[in-house]
Design a protein around this motif. Structure first.
Motif, PDB file in Angstrom:
ATOM      1  N   GLY A  87       0.793  -1.226   0.000  1.00 25.24           N
ATOM      2  CA  GLY A  87       0.000   0.000   0.000  1.00 25.24           C
ATOM      3  C   GLY A  87       0.825   1.276   0.000  1.00 25.24           C
ATOM      4  O   GLY A  87       0.294   2.352   0.327  1.00 25.24           O
ATOM      5  N   LEU A  88       2.096   1.191  -0.370  1.00 19.19           N
ATOM      6  CA  LEU A  88       2.959   2.373  -0.312  1.00 19.19           C
ATOM      7  C   LEU A  88       2.535   3.431  -1.323  1.00 19.19           C
ATOM      8  O   LEU A  88       2.479   4.627  -1.000  1.00 19.19           O
ATOM      9  N   ASP A 116      -5.397   0.662 -12.974  1.00 15.33           N
ATOM     10  CA  ASP A 116      -6.094   0.204 -11.776  1.00 15.33           C
ATOM     11  C   ASP A 116      -5.429   0.705 -10.497  1.00 15.33           C
ATOM     12  O   ASP A 116      -6.094   0.866  -9.469  1.00 15.33           O
ATOM     13  N   VAL A 117      -4.139   0.958 -10.557  1.00 11.34           N
ATOM     14  CA  VAL A 117      -3.416   1.451  -9.378  1.00 11.34           C
ATOM     15  C   VAL A 117      -3.982   2.795  -8.923  1.00 11.34           C
ATOM     16  O   VAL A 117      -4.004   3.107  -7.733  1.00 11.34           O
ATOM     17  N   GLY A 122      -8.935   8.101  -7.134  1.00 12.26           N
ATOM     18  CA  GLY A 122      -9.716   9.185  -7.714  1.00 12.26           C
ATOM     19  C   GLY A 122      -9.396   9.571  -9.137  1.00 12.26           C
ATOM     20  O   GLY A 122     -10.069  10.446  -9.700  1.00 12.26           O
ATOM     21  N   TRP A 123      -8.396   8.950  -9.752  1.00 17.25           N
ATOM     22  CA  TRP A 123      -8.080   9.270 -11.141  1.00 17.25           C
ATOM     23  C   TRP A 123      -8.987   8.469 -12.069  1.00 17.25           C
ATOM     24  O   TRP A 123      -9.370   7.338 -11.760  1.00 17.25           O
ATOM     25  N   GLU A 124      -9.330   9.044 -13.222  1.00 16.09           N
ATOM     26  CA  GLU A 124     -10.149   8.376 -14.221  1.00 16.09           C
ATOM     27  C   GLU A 124      -9.441   8.404 -15.567  1.00 16.09           C
ATOM     28  O   GLU A 124      -8.809   9.404 -15.916  1.00 16.09           O
ATOM     29  N   THR A 125      -9.578   7.332 -16.334  1.00 10.63           N
ATOM     30  CA  THR A 125      -8.970   7.293 -17.658  1.00 10.63           C
ATOM     31  C   THR A 125      -9.773   8.142 -18.641  1.00 10.63           C
ATOM     32  O   THR A 125     -10.952   8.422 -18.436  1.00 10.63           O
ATOM     33  N   PHE A 126      -9.111   8.552 -19.709  1.00 11.77           N
ATOM     34  CA  PHE A 126      -9.785   9.222 -20.823  1.00 11.77           C
ATOM     35  C   PHE A 126      -9.164   8.719 -22.121  1.00 11.77           C
ATOM     36  O   PHE A 126      -8.009   8.291 -22.146  1.00 11.77           O
TER      37      PHE A 126
END
Length: 319
Positions: A87-88, A116-117, A122-126
């Motif tokens: 979980g680092l 997936d990391v 909170g990040w989303e792909t585009f």
């Protein structure tokens, strides 16, 4: 385990970590061009050794509404193999979000092959448009523009003028500075790449008209896949410039032993027409390696920028 900002004494351990994670990619070299790199690098340290790290850097990026946002661009995310699964990175991402928000970044941008990391943080792909194409055995010369030449160091001012004009209203592009051209771009566009220029002059004279016809493209033609990484077009017939550049790249890619090419460029009429003319079997696709996360901006505003028609983030602006 200690989580903190990097210190000068961490540099040898950081360099070793990035070399293990990224091989010959210029992650450490680019990191050293950032004068604020130590406070903007968060690390997990155990027994004096950096086990995990990431670096963020504020960059000016054009938004869908014509403004320029301060964006926290993330890179150098790595963990030593023996420390994975603890979980680092999740903890370091949380610390980076706090730091970027305190620095007044509107949103955050990163590029990754392991999305997936970051999704849980909170990040989303585009989607990023691209084309896959077979290389014709004998690319036909374009009828309406001269074949391009190889650009050199003396052409940097002309390349910068073309870049600024092509990107002036293009969302997701970085507002490049003279320091970017001097320090960052050469690290990404090294001896495995070629830059082709359709402008006949060897250098842009002071005060030269940046609106005159021209264009440039950068392609990686070294071992592995051949790909167009960046282009800029100017003049009344940008499709002719694009066709000349792609033809020149096709000729060089064939000579280097490649049989296929990936074109990474905005899906705009001039580019699409040139791709279809030079590569009859080209197929449109999309990559999903770009990711964005709102910080001070709304999710809707960020999504509008990263998915806007013609939006593109050039490889040479990677952190």
């Amino acid at each position: 385990m200690e989580f903190r900002s990097a210190a000068p004494a961490d540099e040898p351990s950081l360099t070793a970590l990035w070399r293990t994670a990224f091989g010959d990619a210029p992650v450490g070299a680019l990191w050293r061009t950032d004068p604020g790199r130590h406070p903007r690098t968060v690390v997990a340290v155990e027994d004096g050794r950096v086990l995990s790290a990431l670096h963020w850097m504020p960059r000016p990026i054009r938004s869908a509404d014509g403004a320029t946002d301060r964006v926290g661009c993330l890179g150098g995310v790595a963990t030593r193999p023996e420390a994975r699964g603890r979980g680092l990175v999740t903890r370091l991402l949380s610390d980076a979000v706090d730091a970027m928000t305190a620095d007044r970044c509107a949103w955050s941008l990163l590029c990754t092959g392991t999305p997936d990391v970051y999704r849980s943080a909170g990040w989303e792909t585009f989607p990023t448009p691209l084309w896959h194409a077979g290389l014709p055995a004998r690319p036909a010369p374009p009828p309406d523009a001269a074949l391009p030449r190889t650009a050199g160091a003396a052409d940097t001012a002309r390349l910068a003028a073309l870049r600024d004009r092509f990107d002036a209203a293009r969302p997701l592009t970085t507002v490049r500075t003279a320091a970017d051209w001097r320090l960052r771009v050469p690290h990404w566009y090294d001896r495995t790449t070629v830059t082709l220029l359709t402008d006949p002059t060897t250098a842009a004279a002071p005060g030269a008209d940046p609106a005159r016809p021209g264009g440039y493209a950068v392609a990686r033609l070294g071992p592995g896949a051949a790909e167009v990484l960046e282009l800029a077009l100017a003049g009344p017939d940008p499709a002719a410039q694009a066709r000349a550049l792609l033809t020149g790249i096709a000729v060089r890619a064939r000579a280097a032993g490649h049989r296929r090419l990936t074109v990474r460029a905005p899906d705009v009429p001039a580019v699409r027409a040139a791709v279809e003319a030079v590569f009859p079997d080209a197929s449109a696709a999309a990559a999903h390696t770009g990711m964005a996360r709102p910080l001070l901006a709304s999710r809707a505003r960020v999504r509008a920028t990263v998915t806007a028609p013609g939006a593109v983030h050039w490889f040479g602006d990677s952190v």
